[in-house]
Design a protein around this motif. Structure first.
Motif, PDB file in Angstrom:
ATOM      1  N   ARG A 103      14.576 -19.279  -6.373  1.00 21.21           N
ATOM      2  CA  ARG A 103      13.935 -18.217  -7.133  1.00 21.21           C
ATOM      3  C   ARG A 103      14.706 -16.918  -6.897  1.00 21.21           C
ATOM      4  N   VAL A 104      15.119 -16.289  -7.997  1.00 19.02           N
ATOM      5  CA  VAL A 104      15.905 -15.068  -7.885  1.00 19.02           C
ATOM      6  C   VAL A 104      15.236 -13.952  -8.684  1.00 19.02           C
ATOM      7  N   LEU A 105      15.571 -12.735  -8.326  1.00 21.49           N
ATOM      8  CA  LEU A 105      15.047 -11.546  -8.987  1.00 21.49           C
ATOM      9  C   LEU A 105      16.210 -10.707  -9.511  1.00 21.49           C
ATOM     10  N   GLU A 106      16.004 -10.051 -10.644  1.00 21.64           N
ATOM     11  CA  GLU A 106      16.990  -9.119 -11.154  1.00 21.64           C
ATOM     12  C   GLU A 106      16.293  -7.973 -11.873  1.00 21.64           C
ATOM     13  N   ARG A 107      16.981  -6.877 -12.036  1.00 21.83           N
ATOM     14  CA  ARG A 107      16.409  -5.678 -12.618  1.00 21.83           C
ATOM     15  C   ARG A 107      16.044  -5.916 -14.085  1.00 21.83           C
ATOM     16  N   GLY A 108      14.806  -5.518 -14.454  1.00 18.08           N
ATOM     17  CA  GLY A 108      14.372  -5.607 -15.835  1.00 18.08           C
ATOM     18  C   GLY A 108      14.617  -4.309 -16.581  1.00 18.08           C
ATOM     19  N   ALA A 109      14.211  -4.281 -17.851  1.00 15.05           N
ATOM     20  CA  ALA A 109      14.498  -3.120 -18.695  1.00 15.05           C
ATOM     21  C   ALA A 109      13.450  -2.032 -18.577  1.00 15.05           C
ATOM     22  N   ARG A 110      12.232  -2.381 -18.142  1.00 14.95           N
ATOM     23  CA  ARG A 110      11.145  -1.408 -18.138  1.00 14.95           C
ATOM     24  C   ARG A 110      11.034  -0.700 -16.794  1.00 14.95           C
ATOM     25  N   GLU A 111      10.276   0.396 -16.820  1.00 14.32           N
ATOM     26  CA  GLU A 111      10.005   1.146 -15.600  1.00 14.32           C
ATOM     27  C   GLU A 111       8.665   0.717 -15.020  1.00 14.32           C
ATOM     28  N   VAL A 112       8.433   1.065 -13.772  1.00  6.48           N
ATOM     29  CA  VAL A 112       7.186   0.692 -13.111  1.00  6.48           C
ATOM     30  C   VAL A 112       6.722   1.861 -12.253  1.00  6.48           C
ATOM     31  N   ARG A 113       5.429   2.001 -12.126  1.00  8.38           N
ATOM     32  CA  ARG A 113       4.878   3.035 -11.263  1.00  8.38           C
ATOM     33  C   ARG A 113       4.745   2.516  -9.839  1.00  8.38           C
ATOM     34  N   GLY A 114       4.670   3.458  -8.909  1.00  6.41           N
ATOM     35  CA  GLY A 114       4.513   3.071  -7.509  1.00  6.41           C
ATOM     36  C   GLY A 114       5.824   3.188  -6.757  1.00  6.41           C
ATOM     37  N   THR A 115       5.767   3.837  -5.601  1.00  5.90           N
ATOM     38  CA  THR A 115       6.987   4.079  -4.816  1.00  5.90           C
ATOM     39  C   THR A 115       7.666   2.778  -4.399  1.00  5.90           C
ATOM     40  N   LYS A 116       6.868   1.807  -3.910  1.00  4.45           N
ATOM     41  CA  LYS A 116       7.452   0.562  -3.406  1.00  4.45           C
ATOM     42  C   LYS A 116       8.055  -0.262  -4.538  1.00  4.45           C
ATOM     43  N   ALA A 117       7.340  -0.339  -5.672  1.00  2.00           N
ATOM     44  CA  ALA A 117       7.865  -1.108  -6.805  1.00  2.00           C
ATOM     45  C   ALA A 117       9.137  -0.467  -7.349  1.00  2.00           C
ATOM     46  N   GLN A 118       9.176   0.870  -7.396  1.00  2.00           N
ATOM     47  CA  GLN A 118      10.388   1.561  -7.848  1.00  2.00           C
ATOM     48  C   GLN A 118      11.543   1.319  -6.886  1.00  2.00           C
ATOM     49  N   ALA A 119      11.230   1.293  -5.582  1.00  4.37           N
ATOM     50  CA  ALA A 119      12.274   1.014  -4.589  1.00  4.37           C
ATOM     51  C   ALA A 119      12.820  -0.397  -4.768  1.00  4.37           C
ATOM     52  N   LEU A 120      11.949  -1.363  -5.105  1.00  4.90           N
ATOM     53  CA  LEU A 120      12.394  -2.734  -5.356  1.00  4.90           C
ATOM     54  C   LEU A 120      13.331  -2.771  -6.555  1.00  4.90           C
ATOM     55  N   ALA A 121      12.960  -2.086  -7.629  1.00  6.00           N
ATOM     56  CA  ALA A 121      13.810  -2.068  -8.815  1.00  6.00           C
ATOM     57  C   ALA A 121      15.174  -1.465  -8.498  1.00  6.00           C
ATOM     58  N   SER A 122      15.186  -0.385  -7.718  1.00  3.56           N
ATOM     59  CA  SER A 122      16.454   0.240  -7.327  1.00  3.56           C
ATOM     60  C   SER A 122      17.275  -0.693  -6.455  1.00  3.56           C
ATOM     61  N   PHE A 123      16.600  -1.388  -5.541  1.00  2.00           N
ATOM     62  CA  PHE A 123      17.265  -2.345  -4.655  1.00  2.00           C
ATOM     63  C   PHE A 123      17.974  -3.418  -5.471  1.00  2.00           C
ATOM     64  N   LEU A 124      17.298  -3.947  -6.478  1.00  2.00           N
ATOM     65  CA  LEU A 124      17.894  -4.995  -7.313  1.00  2.00           C
ATOM     66  C   LEU A 124      19.009  -4.428  -8.179  1.00  2.00           C
ATOM     67  N   GLY A 125      18.810  -3.196  -8.674  1.00  2.00           N
ATOM     68  CA  GLY A 125      19.851  -2.575  -9.487  1.00  2.00           C
ATOM     69  C   GLY A 125      21.121  -2.331  -8.705  1.00  2.00           C
ATOM     70  N   ASP A 126      20.982  -1.931  -7.436  1.00  2.00           N
ATOM     71  CA  ASP A 126      22.153  -1.681  -6.594  1.00  2.00           C
ATOM     72  C   ASP A 126      22.911  -2.970  -6.292  1.00  2.00           C
ATOM     73  N   ARG A 127      22.174  -4.082  -6.174  1.00  2.00           N
ATOM     74  CA  ARG A 127      22.840  -5.348  -5.838  1.00  2.00           C
ATOM     75  C   ARG A 127      23.585  -5.934  -7.030  1.00  2.00           C
ATOM     76  N   GLY A 128      23.159  -5.584  -8.243  1.00  2.00           N
ATOM     77  CA  GLY A 128      23.863  -6.078  -9.423  1.00  2.00           C
ATOM     78  C   GLY A 128      23.488  -7.504  -9.781  1.00  2.00           C
ATOM     79  N   ALA A 129      24.048  -8.488  -9.101  1.00  2.00           N
ATOM     80  CA  ALA A 129      23.792  -9.898  -9.383  1.00  2.00           C
ATOM     81  C   ALA A 129      22.358 -10.262  -8.986  1.00  2.00           C
ATOM     82  N   PRO A 130      21.841 -11.375  -9.531  1.00  2.00           N
ATOM     83  CA  PRO A 130      20.500 -11.822  -9.146  1.00  2.00           C
ATOM     84  C   PRO A 130      20.374 -11.969  -7.626  1.00  2.00           C
ATOM     85  N   VAL A 131      19.243 -11.540  -7.098  1.00  2.00           N
ATOM     86  CA  VAL A 131      19.003 -11.535  -5.652  1.00  2.00           C
ATOM     87  C   VAL A 131      17.971 -12.608  -5.320  1.00  2.00           C
TER      88      VAL A 131
END
Length: 776
Positions: free
Chosen positions: A175-203
């Protein structure tokens, strides 16, 4: 017996066999030809279960070694070797109704627990998930939670459901995760999106969990469309890895690698101690040696004390070997662990990195096995089978004619003695890879601080050093080997100390939860305002824990960002990495237990403080001084990795050898002194040690049984028999415990005596059970 042509049973297969009136699952451990040659009448195997082999030849050999060396059954030994997901098993679930019970229907059950079950848990969950949840633990210990669930089951609002969990036999998927197109509220969820965006490839989802993002945060981000989750079949193309000389490698590192390369080329069994000071670059040596192994077509296993505490170590190997690495850590689901295990068996993995059980990884052609921080007590399993991973690793490499490397800045004195005597090899790294000196260490005598009128947790020197670090923007690590706010409560009027009703220990105070808690059986009760014995309002806390230390830092320095890391703040997967990330990015002071003593490498840490070096120093354990030395040396080693640093050790025993030698960074001096003492007292490595524990609810029965076993062993004349005597903690969870110490120069003869004379009596004994601990 069976028709080999029909069932086609091989070693390690899972089969169904008749046992009395039942049918049970079993493992095939004997080749077909040996079964066919027997003269005994055998019952027929019912069927071969359609699951992958539970173990191979190497796994069976290691299980047989454990069964013989640690005096347990082959079945018990196989429990350690076989991954739990390899066979079908019965699982019990708790199923709740749609609506929570009406208020007041269950007055004896905490309201917050009822709300938790219906708000935070799925409709179907396991009882163990409830026990592990930190909010549920605040409502009661394990026994209390079991009673509450039973009451809710009787009331009809919960029900128990049993089902057979199938073995994990599907195609290996991740099971892998990657950055989606939409935004999300919440500090932790935003940090997750940034984390995935920085990694580039599916995590991999497990990597996100290990990085500190919870399942709830991931689910919220996926639902919002900010994160996409999918399953993939990982590509396992073999990557040929070259071993160029990395610029900046020290002369000591190059010399160690040359010696390891020579040992690997010999293709015979060898064992080597890699003794390097903290920060000397042992991990670099491991990685470069493994590159040589993989480049030649071989494979390697790396053991670490706890993978969840050493994410940096795992990243070193993932960066070097990519998808050909299996990191077996606690953030993996059972399904993912099984898949990784199967990938190892299928030859899709070159390097397996993990905690103690990774020593059994079903890799073929293992040429190198590394045990990092080989002195750590976590390599010894404390339940049956009580094996030590270093001993099993040694046996595996002996069988596969490979190289075993034990890495440590503070080796066990047994390994040190073996290296100095030439029984095993010795490679030494005396200097840090950064060329910086080890931190200067100051010892503070707390008795003198007390005489001068300082009654606080911190000495004047430690407060001054903390202030200086905060002023110049540098970081500090504070170590105290006790969680909670205090070691115990004491009434200043009558001297009473609240104790656990099930264990012979005082209850530890956890002020933030308002609880007194037993750290052995998890009994808990509220902190009293008055003494339960005399009623006086003079009950006070004694002995600082991590919680109180963190509070004191915050009181002295209100602007400081304090991060606390212990088993109370790291109850969920990923908590370790989350707290360390907070400390790395914005924290000023990290307060913690043994978790902060290993695996941390932060360039901004220039001060390490041991708040109370005496905790554990005077325990009735022959390794107490060794463990104290190791902890102090490891904690001090967190300081000054990238710039000059210092360490401060607070103690009431400033002249104790363990503290004095640790402050001087003199392991050799400490080890030589410790070896002399152990030789005089007959402790390892001078003689081998085995503990025989007799445990039962009846104190007199346990005592009489222990006396009987001790007398029988004295008659055998295979060991010096000491005791029986009560364990250091005589009563745990309402069971009385007595222990016999056996010192011997004939370990094989002692094991034979235990099997022939003691085990038959233990199997027939009623009311007591036997706990055999070989090489504790």
């Amino acid at each position: 017996t069976y028709d080999a042509g029909t069932l086609d049973i091989a070693l390690g297969d899972v089969v169904r066999v008749p046992l009395g009136r039942r049918e049970v699952l079993a493992y095939a451990v004997t080749p077909v030809r040996e079964v066919a040659a027997t003269q005994h009448a055998l019952k027929a195997v019912t069927e071969r279960v359609a699951v992958p082999r539970a173990f191979d030849d190497t796994g069976l050999h290691l299980a047989q070694f454990i069964a013989d060396h640690y005096v347990c059954t082959l079945g018990e030994a196989l429990e350690a070797v076989v991954l739990s997901g390899a066979i079908p098993r019965m699982r019990e679930w708790i199923v709740r109704g749609e609506n929570a019970p009406e208020p007041g229907r269950f007055p004896s059950i905490p309201k917050r627990l009822l709300a938790l079950v219906w708000e935070a848990f799925p409709e179907r969950f396991a009882f163990e998930a409830l026990v592990r949840h930190p909010d549920a633990r605040r409502s009661g210990d394990r026994a209390s939670l079991l009673r509450y669930v039973a009451a809710l089951v009787r009331g009809g609002v919960l029900r128990r459901e049993r089902s057979l969990a199938e073995a994990r036999t599907r195609e290996y998927r991740m099971r892998v995760l990657e950055r989606g197109a939409r935004e999300v509220r919440g500090t932790k969820a935003q940090a997750l999106a940034s984390f995935l965006g920085d990694r580039g490839a599916p995590v991999p989802r497990a990597d996100a969990l290990l990085a500190g993002f919870s399942n709830a945060v991931i689910a919220r981000a996926v639902k919002a469309g900010a994160v996409i989750e999918r399953e993939i079949v990982p590509s396992r193309t073999r990557a040929r890895i070259r071993s160029p000389q990395v610029p900046g490698a020290t002369g000591e590192q190059r010399a160690a690698l040359e010696r390891l390369h020579a040992l690997l080329d010999e293709r015979t069994f060898s064992e080597t101690l890699l003794y390097g000071v903290t920060g000397s670059g042992k991990t670099y040596v491991y990685v470069e040696a493994i590159k040589r192994v993989v480049d030649a077509g071989g494979r390697a296993i790396v053991l670490v004390p706890e993978i969840s505490l050493t994410p940096q170590t795992a990243r070193h190997f993932e960066a070097a070997f990519g998808e050909r690495v299996a990191v077996l850590h606690s953030a993996l689901s059972e399904r993912e662990r099984f898949d990784a295990w199967q990938a190892c068996a299928a030859g899709e993995i070159d390097v397996a990195v993990g905690a103690r059980s990774a020593v059994f990884a079903p890799l073929s052609g293992v040429r190198l096995l590394v045990v990092d921080e080989a002195h750590e007590a976590s390599y010894k399993q404390d339940s049956v089978p009580r094996y030590h991973a270093v001993a099993v690793a040694r046996e595996r490499m002996r069988r596969e004619r490979g190289v075993l490397v034990l890495g440590s800045a503070t080796p066990s004195v047994e390994s040190y003695a073996a290296a100095k005597s030439g029984k095993i090899g010795l490679l030494e790294l005396h200097s840090r890879a950064t060329k910086l000196p080890l931190p200067t260490v100051s010892i503070v005598d707390l008795a003198r601080e007390f005489e001068s009128g300082n009654r606080r947790i911190f000495s004047a020197a430690l407060v001054q050093a903390l202030s200086e670090r905060l002023t110049c923007g540098e970081k500090t690590v504070l170590f105290v080997n006790r969680r909670g706010s205090a070691g115990f409560l004491l009434c200043r009027t009558c001297g009473a100390v609240p104790e656990c009703p099930r264990c012979s220990v005082s209850l530890a105070a956890h002020r933030s939860e308002g609880l007194l808690r037993c750290h052995y059986c998890d009994y808990q009760t509220t902190i009293p305002e008055r003494c339960p014995a005399c009623g006086a309002a003079t009950i006070r806390e004694f002995g600082a824990g991590t919680e109180r230390v963190a509070e004191e830092v915050a009181r002295l320095f209100p602007a400081a960002r304090v991060v606390r890391m212990d088993s109370d703040t790291t109850t969920r997967v990923g908590d370790h990495a989350r707290l360390l990330r907070v400390f790395e990015t914005e924290g000023d002071v990290l307060v913690g237990t043994q978790m902060v003593a290993k695996g941390l490498d932060y360039p901004d840490v220039t001060l390490a403080g041991v708040v109370a070096a005496d905790i554990g120093l005077h325990l009735p354990d022959f390794r107490a001084a060794e463990r104290t030395f190791s902890l102090i040396a490891q904690v001090c080693g967190r300081s000054g990795r990238a710039r000059p640093g210092e360490a401060i050790v607070q103690t009431y025993a400033p002249e104790h050898p363990a503290i004095r030698f640790a402050a001087a960074h003199d392991y050799d001096g400490f080890a030589e002194r410790e070896l002399d003492e152990r030789a005089q007292l007959g402790f390892p490595p001078a003689r081998r040690l085995t503990y025989l524990g007799v445990i039962g609810r009846s104190r007199s029965r346990a005592w009489q049984t222990a006396l009987q076993y001790a007398q029988l062993l004295r008659e055998q004349d295979v060991a010096e028999v000491l005791g029986p005597a009560a364990y250091p903690i005589a009563r745990v969870n309402a069971e009385w415990r007595y222990r016999i110490a056996l010192k011997t120069l004939k370990p094989a003869a002692l094991r034979a005596a235990l099997r022939e004379r003691i085990l038959p009596l233990a199997h027939a004994a009623r009311g007591t059970r036997l706990a055999i601990n070989v090489d504790p």
